[in-house]
Design a protein around this motif. Structure first.
Motif, PDB file in Angstrom:
ATOM      1  N   ALA A 297     -11.631 -21.574  47.254  1.00  0.00           N
ATOM      2  CA  ALA A 297     -11.574 -23.003  46.710  1.00  0.00           C
ATOM      3  C   ALA A 297     -12.879 -23.474  46.262  1.00  0.00           C
ATOM      4  N   GLU A 298     -13.821 -23.367  47.086  1.00  0.00           N
ATOM      5  CA  GLU A 298     -15.247 -23.657  46.754  1.00  0.00           C
ATOM      6  C   GLU A 298     -15.870 -22.895  45.866  1.00  0.00           C
ATOM      7  N   GLU A 299     -15.582 -21.642  45.852  1.00  0.00           N
ATOM      8  CA  GLU A 299     -16.130 -20.622  44.906  1.00  0.00           C
ATOM      9  C   GLU A 299     -15.751 -21.139  43.574  1.00  0.00           C
ATOM     10  N   ILE A 300     -14.666 -21.301  43.436  1.00  0.00           N
ATOM     11  CA  ILE A 300     -13.729 -21.563  42.118  1.00  0.00           C
ATOM     12  C   ILE A 300     -14.286 -22.878  41.524  1.00  0.00           C
ATOM     13  N   ALA A 301     -14.261 -23.716  42.415  1.00  0.00           N
ATOM     14  CA  ALA A 301     -14.674 -25.083  42.023  1.00  0.00           C
ATOM     15  C   ALA A 301     -16.354 -24.916  41.448  1.00  0.00           C
ATOM     16  N   ALA A 302     -16.974 -24.498  42.336  1.00  0.00           N
ATOM     17  CA  ALA A 302     -18.500 -24.301  41.758  1.00  0.00           C
ATOM     18  C   ALA A 302     -18.566 -23.442  40.474  1.00  0.00           C
ATOM     19  N   ARG A 303     -17.871 -22.571  40.337  1.00  0.00           N
ATOM     20  CA  ARG A 303     -17.933 -21.921  39.029  1.00  0.00           C
ATOM     21  C   ARG A 303     -17.404 -22.644  37.671  1.00  0.00           C
ATOM     22  N   THR A 304     -16.145 -23.312  38.099  1.00  0.00           N
ATOM     23  CA  THR A 304     -15.741 -24.298  37.139  1.00  0.00           C
ATOM     24  C   THR A 304     -16.938 -25.297  36.618  1.00  0.00           C
ATOM     25  N   VAL A 305     -17.407 -25.950  37.666  1.00  0.00           N
ATOM     26  CA  VAL A 305     -18.496 -27.072  37.258  1.00  0.00           C
ATOM     27  C   VAL A 305     -19.678 -26.487  36.670  1.00  0.00           C
ATOM     28  N   ASN A 306     -20.103 -25.202  37.224  1.00  0.00           N
ATOM     29  CA  ASN A 306     -21.398 -24.538  36.654  1.00  0.00           C
ATOM     30  C   ASN A 306     -21.176 -24.067  35.182  1.00  0.00           C
ATOM     31  N   LYS A 307     -19.635 -23.654  34.745  1.00  0.00           N
ATOM     32  CA  LYS A 307     -19.528 -23.285  33.378  1.00  0.00           C
ATOM     33  C   LYS A 307     -19.537 -24.314  32.403  1.00  0.00           C
ATOM     34  N   THR A 308     -18.745 -25.742  33.047  1.00  0.00           N
ATOM     35  CA  THR A 308     -18.756 -26.673  32.201  1.00  0.00           C
ATOM     36  C   THR A 308     -20.047 -27.414  32.023  1.00  0.00           C
ATOM     37  N   ARG A 309     -21.140 -27.564  32.942  1.00  0.00           N
ATOM     38  CA  ARG A 309     -22.707 -27.721  32.641  1.00  0.00           C
ATOM     39  C   ARG A 309     -23.116 -27.155  31.711  1.00  0.00           C
ATOM     40  N   ALA A 310     -22.940 -25.763  31.810  1.00  0.00           N
ATOM     41  CA  ALA A 310     -23.592 -24.824  30.774  1.00  0.00           C
ATOM     42  C   ALA A 310     -23.160 -25.153  29.365  1.00  0.00           C
ATOM     43  N   GLN A 311     -21.885 -25.302  29.118  1.00  0.00           N
ATOM     44  CA  GLN A 311     -21.081 -25.633  27.842  1.00  0.00           C
ATOM     45  C   GLN A 311     -21.815 -26.971  27.384  1.00  0.00           C
ATOM     46  N   GLU A 312     -21.768 -28.037  28.337  1.00  0.00           N
ATOM     47  CA  GLU A 312     -22.197 -29.425  27.800  1.00  0.00           C
ATOM     48  C   GLU A 312     -24.014 -29.374  27.934  1.00  0.00           C
ATOM     49  N   GLY A 313     -24.560 -28.330  27.941  1.00  0.00           N
ATOM     50  CA  GLY A 313     -26.025 -28.336  27.900  1.00  0.00           C
ATOM     51  C   GLY A 313     -26.756 -28.948  29.147  1.00  0.00           C
ATOM     52  N   GLU A 314     -26.270 -28.996  30.014  1.00  0.00           N
ATOM     53  CA  GLU A 314     -26.639 -30.053  31.288  1.00  0.00           C
ATOM     54  C   GLU A 314     -27.579 -28.909  32.125  1.00  0.00           C
TER      55      GLU A 314
ATOM     56  N   GLU B 249     -30.363 -25.617  32.962  1.00  0.00           N
ATOM     57  CA  GLU B 249     -31.438 -24.982  32.355  1.00  0.00           C
ATOM     58  C   GLU B 249     -31.104 -23.572  31.715  1.00  0.00           C
ATOM     59  N   GLU B 250     -30.511 -22.879  32.366  1.00  0.00           N
ATOM     60  CA  GLU B 250     -30.040 -21.455  32.113  1.00  0.00           C
ATOM     61  C   GLU B 250     -28.597 -21.550  32.084  1.00  0.00           C
ATOM     62  N   ALA B 251     -28.135 -20.527  30.943  1.00  0.00           N
ATOM     63  CA  ALA B 251     -26.785 -20.425  30.745  1.00  0.00           C
ATOM     64  C   ALA B 251     -26.515 -19.073  30.094  1.00  0.00           C
ATOM     65  N   SER B 252     -25.519 -18.160  30.710  1.00  0.00           N
ATOM     66  CA  SER B 252     -25.305 -16.926  29.810  1.00  0.00           C
ATOM     67  C   SER B 252     -24.546 -17.208  28.658  1.00  0.00           C
ATOM     68  N   GLU B 253     -24.548 -16.313  27.751  1.00  0.00           N
ATOM     69  CA  GLU B 253     -23.426 -16.437  26.517  1.00  0.00           C
ATOM     70  C   GLU B 253     -22.122 -16.544  26.761  1.00  0.00           C
ATOM     71  N   THR B 254     -21.552 -15.938  27.806  1.00  0.00           N
ATOM     72  CA  THR B 254     -20.414 -15.888  28.579  1.00  0.00           C
ATOM     73  C   THR B 254     -19.940 -17.252  28.648  1.00  0.00           C
ATOM     74  N   SER B 255     -20.929 -18.021  29.197  1.00  0.00           N
ATOM     75  CA  SER B 255     -20.602 -19.428  29.674  1.00  0.00           C
ATOM     76  C   SER B 255     -20.614 -20.131  28.532  1.00  0.00           C
ATOM     77  N   THR B 256     -21.447 -19.986  27.611  1.00  0.00           N
ATOM     78  CA  THR B 256     -21.535 -21.171  26.449  1.00  0.00           C
ATOM     79  C   THR B 256     -20.574 -20.883  25.399  1.00  0.00           C
ATOM     80  N   GLU B 257     -20.166 -19.399  25.142  1.00  0.00           N
ATOM     81  CA  GLU B 257     -19.492 -19.076  24.043  1.00  0.00           C
ATOM     82  C   GLU B 257     -17.854 -18.917  24.302  1.00  0.00           C
ATOM     83  N   ASP B 258     -17.480 -18.747  25.507  1.00  0.00           N
ATOM     84  CA  ASP B 258     -16.247 -18.846  25.770  1.00  0.00           C
ATOM     85  C   ASP B 258     -15.396 -20.244  25.572  1.00  0.00           C
TER      86      ASP B 258
END
Length: 111
Positions: A30-47, A49-58
């Motif tokens: 549960a913790e891993e899924i939650a962290a991944r979800t939040v980090n992906k959302t942060r990447a897509q929102e530009g929050e 510093e680093e983000a993979s293309e998969t995170s930002t374009e999916d």
């Protein structure tokens, strides 16, 4: 939780983690899924510093809504089927293989 997360992201993390626990995930999962979800959302929102293309374009996690969960060529995982069998009260589930679990869960869901 990382210090870089805003209060909004901490609330999102708690919500996703609690939802996963309610669905039968272990605390670690549960913790891993939650962290991944939040980090992906942060990447897509530009929050972040680093983000993979998969995170930002999916699709965002909220848009995807679990549509890929267990939808691969093999269907649901054995763990997913086991949790479903557990919710359905299937006896002997711990001794069943994936095919048997799938069959029994489908039979009960068709009722």
């Amino acid at each position: 939780m990382p210090e870089a997360w805003s209060a909004k992201r901490e609330r999102q993390y708690d919500h996703v983690r609690k939802s996963q626990l309610d669905q039968g995930s272990s605390e670690a999962e549960a913790e891993e899924i939650a962290a991944r979800t939040v980090n992906k959302t942060r990447a897509q929102e530009g929050e972040s510093e680093e983000a993979s293309e998969t995170s930002t374009e999916d699709k965002s996690p909220s848009e995807r809504g679990g549509e890929r969960s267990g939808s691969g060529p093999q269907g649901r995982t054995k763990d997913q089927l086991y949790r479903d069998a557990q919710r359905e009260g299937v006896e002997g589930r711990s001794q069943m293989d994936k095919d048997q679990l799938e069959e029994e869960v489908a039979r009960r869901e068709d009722r």
